[in-house]
Design a protein around this motif. Structure first.
Motif, short mmCIF file in Angstrom:
data_model
loop_
_atom_site.label_atom_id
_atom_site.label_comp_id
_atom_site.label_asym_id
_atom_site.label_seq_id
_atom_site.Cartn_x
_atom_site.Cartn_y
_atom_site.Cartn_z
N ARG A 1 41.39 40.36 43.70
CA ARG A 1 40.43 41.45 43.84
C ARG A 1 39.10 41.12 43.15
NH1 ARG A 1 43.11 46.47 41.78
NH2 ARG A 1 45.04 45.34 41.40
N ARG B 1 39.61 46.64 33.86
CA ARG B 1 39.97 45.24 33.62
C ARG B 1 38.73 44.33 33.57
NH1 ARG B 1 44.11 47.31 32.86
NH2 ARG B 1 46.22 46.65 33.38
N SER C 1 46.86 39.73 36.84
CA SER C 1 47.88 39.32 37.81
C SER C 1 47.22 38.60 38.98
CB SER C 1 48.62 40.55 38.32
OG SER C 1 47.77 41.29 39.18
P1 ADP Z 1 49.18 43.66 41.23
O1 ADP Z 1 50.15 44.43 42.09
O2 ADP Z 1 47.80 44.23 41.19
O3 ADP Z 1 49.18 42.18 41.55
P2 ADP Z 1 51.10 43.25 39.11
O4 ADP Z 1 52.18 44.21 39.52
O5 ADP Z 1 51.28 41.81 39.39
O6 ADP Z 1 49.70 43.79 39.72
O7 ADP Z 1 50.79 43.41 37.56
C1 ADP Z 1 51.11 44.63 36.85
C2 ADP Z 1 50.38 44.66 35.51
O8 ADP Z 1 50.73 43.52 34.70
C3 ADP Z 1 48.89 44.63 35.68
O9 ADP Z 1 48.34 45.80 35.10
C4 ADP Z 1 48.41 43.38 34.95
O10 ADP Z 1 47.28 43.66 34.16
C5 ADP Z 1 49.56 42.95 34.12
N1 ADP Z 1 49.65 41.47 34.16
C6 ADP Z 1 50.08 40.72 35.19
N2 ADP Z 1 50.04 39.40 34.89
C7 ADP Z 1 49.57 39.33 33.61
C8 ADP Z 1 49.28 38.25 32.71
N3 ADP Z 1 49.49 36.96 33.04
N4 ADP Z 1 48.79 38.54 31.50
C9 ADP Z 1 48.58 39.83 31.14
N5 ADP Z 1 48.84 40.89 31.94
C10 ADP Z 1 49.33 40.65 33.14
#
Ligand code: ADP
Ligand code: ADP
Length: 223
Positions: free
Chosen positions: A150, A135, A144
């Motif tokens: 992180r 990322r 997210s």
């Molecule tokens: P985490 O548990 O690390 O917070 P999430 O479960 O919230 O992750 O997110 C799952 C996936 O969705 C991640 O791989 C992230 O890249 C993608 N994601 C989350 N929010 C967005 C966003 N606003 N735009 C693009 N991708 C997103």
């Protein structure tokens, strides 16, 4: 050896009502500790963290950080000490929205005078450590909440601070993401031999730390 020694620390906010936010507080922190400061709203947690972070000055008392008395320093010395010794993680990540994860982590390294090549090497290593290898080129609005936090953790560690300070570092995350951030901080604490001080109002998060310092009315009530 103690990384932090706080003696008889008092902070009275002279604006407004003259609140005594810290009341003769004594505390020592050993190098490498992973501790949380917990207490009700208004108990002085943020004030104490601001003092340890050399962001504000006390009314009386002393704070030694790695043997240096930060309470008698000039503004210039304070900012030097802050940049050399401290890394900050806030509730909201405060990442720069127009820059990628990699560029956000490189920023404090470039400001500290590292070459672009060296800054990029360190930033890439840190982003790998926080499990964001895939990322690095994403901007904050493409990540997210947990991922952005992180990135903020990697940025706080960029200049290898002796002390990492977190003010409600998971305050805007759900409990699953919060758990993951605390596990990550604990792993980094073990691997980097850095001291972590985390303010939280969340008992579950505090329970994940090695030591809990409880504040009530600007005093430590127990550990
Ligand atoms: P985490 O548990 O690390 O917070 P999430 O479960 O919230 O992750 O997110 C799952 C996936 O969705 C991640 O791989 C992230 O890249 C993608 N994601 C989350 N929010 C967005 C966003 N606003 N735009 C693009 N991708 C997103
Ligand atoms: P906590 O982080 O535990 O909620 P704070 O350190 O923010 O507690 O606040 C401790 C006390 O100091 C509170 O009574 C608060 O209202 C007061 N206080 C905090 N910051 C200021 C300020 N900048 N000016 C005046 N009073 C303040």
């Amino acid at each position: 050896p103690n990384i932090i020694e706080i003696r008889d620390l008092t902070k009275i906010y002279t604006d407004g009502l003259g609140v005594k936010a810290l009341d003769g507080l004594n505390m020592t922190v050993k190098r490498g500790e992973f501790l949380s400061i917990i207490g009700p709203s208004g108990s002085g947690k943020s004030t104490l963290l601001h003092m340890i972070g050399i962001l504000d000055t006390p009314t009386s008392g002393t704070i030694l950080i790695d043997g240096e008395n930060v309470t008698t320093m000039s503004d210039r010395e304070r900012s030097r000490a802050r940049n050399e010794m401290l890394g900050f993680i806030f509730q909201y990540h405060h990442l720069l929205p127009d820059f990628s994860a990699l560029e956000n982590v490189m920023m404090p390294l470039l400001i500290a005078g590292k070459s672009k090549r060296e800054a990029e090497r360190i930033a890439r290593d840190l982003l790998k450590e926080v499990d964001l290898e895939d990322r690095m080129d994403h901007r904050p609005n493409q990540l997210s909440g947990g991922q952005n936090q992180r990135v903020a953790v990697a940025r706080a560690l960029a200049n290898s601070p002796k002390i990492v300070i977190g003010d409600e570092p998971t305050g805007n995350l759900d409990s699953h993401s919060s758990d993951k951030i605390y596990e990550l901080l604990r792993k980094l604490n073990r691997e980097h031999d850095q001291t972590f001080i985390l303010v939280t109002h969340d008992e579950n998060m505090a329970a994940k730390t090695e030591r809990i310092v409880r504040l009530v009315d600007g005093k430590i009530v127990n550990e």
